[in-house]
Design a protein around this motif. Structure first.
Motif, PDB file in Angstrom:
ATOM      1  N   CYS A  52       0.821  -1.223   0.000  1.00  0.00           N
ATOM      2  CA  CYS A  52       0.000   0.000   0.000  1.00  0.00           C
ATOM      3  C   CYS A  52       0.852   1.270   0.000  1.00  0.00           C
ATOM      4  O   CYS A  52       1.857   1.371   0.696  1.00  0.00           O
ATOM      5  CB  CYS A  52      -0.911  -0.018   1.224  1.00  0.00           C
ATOM      6  SG  CYS A  52      -1.922   1.450   1.374  1.00  0.00           S
ATOM      7  N   ASP A  53       0.420   2.246  -0.819  1.00  0.00           N
ATOM      8  CA  ASP A  53       1.107   3.532  -0.869  1.00  0.00           C
ATOM      9  C   ASP A  53       0.365   4.605  -0.086  1.00  0.00           C
ATOM     10  O   ASP A  53       0.731   5.773  -0.121  1.00  0.00           O
ATOM     11  CB  ASP A  53       1.233   4.004  -2.329  1.00  0.00           C
ATOM     12  CG  ASP A  53       2.319   3.239  -3.047  1.00  0.00           C
ATOM     13  OD1 ASP A  53       3.342   2.956  -2.416  1.00  0.00           O
ATOM     14  OD2 ASP A  53       2.115   2.894  -4.228  1.00  0.00           O
ATOM     15  N   GLY A  54      -0.696   4.226   0.543  1.00  0.00           N
ATOM     16  CA  GLY A  54      -1.514   5.203   1.260  1.00  0.00           C
ATOM     17  C   GLY A  54      -0.856   5.682   2.536  1.00  0.00           C
ATOM     18  O   GLY A  54       0.341   5.555   2.718  1.00  0.00           O
ATOM     19  N   CYS A  77      -4.823   0.991   2.853  1.00  0.00           N
ATOM     20  CA  CYS A  77      -5.731   2.144   2.851  1.00  0.00           C
ATOM     21  C   CYS A  77      -6.968   1.835   2.012  1.00  0.00           C
ATOM     22  O   CYS A  77      -8.012   2.445   2.180  1.00  0.00           O
ATOM     23  CB  CYS A  77      -5.026   3.378   2.304  1.00  0.00           C
ATOM     24  SG  CYS A  77      -4.749   3.313   0.518  1.00  0.00           S
ATOM     25  N   ASP A  78      -6.839   0.883   1.104  1.00  0.00           N
ATOM     26  CA  ASP A  78      -7.929   0.490   0.204  1.00  0.00           C
ATOM     27  C   ASP A  78      -8.352   1.630  -0.726  1.00  0.00           C
ATOM     28  O   ASP A  78      -9.451   1.643  -1.254  1.00  0.00           O
ATOM     29  CB  ASP A  78      -9.134  -0.005   1.028  1.00  0.00           C
ATOM     30  CG  ASP A  78     -10.140  -0.758   0.152  1.00  0.00           C
ATOM     31  OD1 ASP A  78      -9.688  -1.436  -0.800  1.00  0.00           O
ATOM     32  OD2 ASP A  78     -11.351  -0.665   0.409  1.00  0.00           O
ATOM     33  N   ALA A  79      -7.507   2.624  -0.876  1.00  0.00           N
ATOM     34  CA  ALA A  79      -7.888   3.774  -1.702  1.00  0.00           C
ATOM     35  C   ALA A  79      -6.801   4.161  -2.705  1.00  0.00           C
ATOM     36  O   ALA A  79      -7.091   4.772  -3.728  1.00  0.00           O
ATOM     37  CB  ALA A  79      -8.206   4.965  -0.798  1.00  0.00           C
ATOM     38  N   CYS A  80      -5.552   3.798  -2.430  1.00  0.00           N
ATOM     39  CA  CYS A  80      -4.462   4.231  -3.311  1.00  0.00           C
ATOM     40  C   CYS A  80      -4.464   3.404  -4.605  1.00  0.00           C
ATOM     41  O   CYS A  80      -5.084   2.345  -4.668  1.00  0.00           O
ATOM     42  CB  CYS A  80      -3.119   4.105  -2.591  1.00  0.00           C
ATOM     43  SG  CYS A  80      -2.610   2.403  -2.315  1.00  0.00           S
ATOM     44  N   CYS A  83      -3.542  -0.328  -4.069  1.00  0.00           N
ATOM     45  CA  CYS A  83      -4.633  -1.148  -3.518  1.00  0.00           C
ATOM     46  C   CYS A  83      -5.644  -1.497  -4.619  1.00  0.00           C
ATOM     47  O   CYS A  83      -6.079  -2.640  -4.732  1.00  0.00           O
ATOM     48  CB  CYS A  83      -5.337  -0.418  -2.376  1.00  0.00           C
ATOM     49  SG  CYS A  83      -4.404  -0.491  -0.829  1.00  0.00           S
TER      50      CYS A  83
END
Ligand SMILES: [Zn+2]
Length: 344
Positions: A52-54, A77-80, A83
């Motif tokens: 993850c990169d978040g 983060c489930d957003a980047c 993900c």
């Protein structure tokens, strides 16, 4: 979703987060447990967490130690973009393998290709992650090739083997993987979860789905679960009437039917032994269960369950569909269709 959204596998998730917070990621993991229970979903979200990169560009390990195993740094983060790419299986450092087709095997060429891809440094992410679903279906040469890889692991790479029948995996492979066990969800926990997930479902229905699925969320969320169950009962009744129109379409349907038959016989036995509706799994079909239970005796139900179980275990040898149907139908009439106990 993220690791925090995994339902009912807190222990497994805690172990995975522990790897991250201690900065010690094993080279190979074996996720063991029933099909449809959430093993693959957990593997996917672990892969996301590793890459993850978040979190303000923190990424793996940054701050994780300081904040402890439960900090957000040990979840994705489930957003980047990373993900999202892993979710869509389009990330260059994430590999998602499974055998092709029903009963198919994972071949040596697939394993060699995977090894080649894993040998390069990670393109975008920090970790190369390969998920091998149904790892018990690596054929002999694939298993041998894979064993060599496990003996000389690549840097920053992890293999996650997934299996509902880990005992079929080579000992030498199993012993090189850290095993994480996944258990079925307790009915109450699953039932509450289903009520939140499915519109217009009441407590009774959600409990029924939980019990029918045997604690396997993937099955409970399958819209056809009730249809399949009802169809299996129809076939049972057709067999009782020596009606051949219930004949299964294919091998998969035949295998499924034998699994359902065990569930019906379990309920018929429970009805005979206790007469208690609240002990039934198919409690919405109590009338049908009682109707059959009245025509038989408990030892016959148990005998039939054993007989059908034995047939089920031989289906892998490609038994003839029609013969299997006729023979099972004969057994069912013999054990469940006794007119002399009808009056009891
Ligand atoms: Zn992310």
């Amino acid at each position: 979703m993220a690791l925090k959204d995994i339902i009912g596998h807190e222990k497994a998730v805690k172990i995975l987060k522990g790897f991250i917070s201690r900065e010690r990621i094993p080279h190979a993991l074996l996720f063991a447990g029933d099909d449809g229970i959430g093993k693959r979903l957990t593997a996917l979200n672990f892969a996301k967490t590793l890459n993850c990169d978040g979190k303000d560009g923190g990424g793996l390990f940054a701050g994780a130690e300081a904040e402890g195993a439960d900090s957000e740094q040990t979840d994705c983060c489930d957003a980047c973009p990373t993900c999202h790419k892993i979710d869509k299986n389009s990330h260059p450092d994430f590999f998602d393998l499974s055998p092709e087709g029903d009963g198919g095997q994972i071949t040596v060429s697939v394993i060699r290709q995977l090894e080649e891809s894993m040998a390069y440094k990670a393109f975008e992410g920090k970790w190369k992650v390969a998920v091998i679903d149904h790892a018990d279906r690596l054929n002999q040469s694939a298993a041998n090739a894979f064993l060599q890889t496990l003996e000389e692991p690549f840097e920053n790479s992890i293999f996650i083997l997934i299996s509902s029948r880990p005992e079929l995996i080579l000992d030498t492979i199993r012993s090189r993987c850290q095993r994480i066990s996944f258990s079925p969800l307790p009915a109450e926990i699953m039932s509450s979860f289903l009520m939140g997930e499915i519109d217009d479902i009441d407590r009774n229905q959600s409990l029924l789905l939980s019990l029918l699925s045997g604690g396997r969320l993937g099955y409970a969320l399958n819209e056809d679960l009730l249809l399949q169950r009802d169809r299996s009962f129809e076939v049972l009744e057709q067999m009782l009437m020596a009606d051949e129109s219930g004949l299964w379409q294919d091998k998969a349907e035949m295998e499924e039917w034998f699994d359902w038959a065990q569930l019906w016989l379990r309920d018929i036995a429970v009805e005979k032994a206790t007469g208690r509706r609240d002990f039934l799994i198919n409690r919405d079909r109590e009338k049908d269960i009682t109707r059959i239970a009245e025509r038989t005796v408990l030892p016959d139900v148990l005998k039939l369950a054993r007989e059908l179980y034995n047939i089920r275990s031989r289906l892998q040898f490609n038994l003839n569909k029609q013969l299997t149907y006729n023979y099972s139908s004969l057994l069912i009439r013999k054990r469940l269709g006794r007119s002399d106990v009808r009056a009891q």
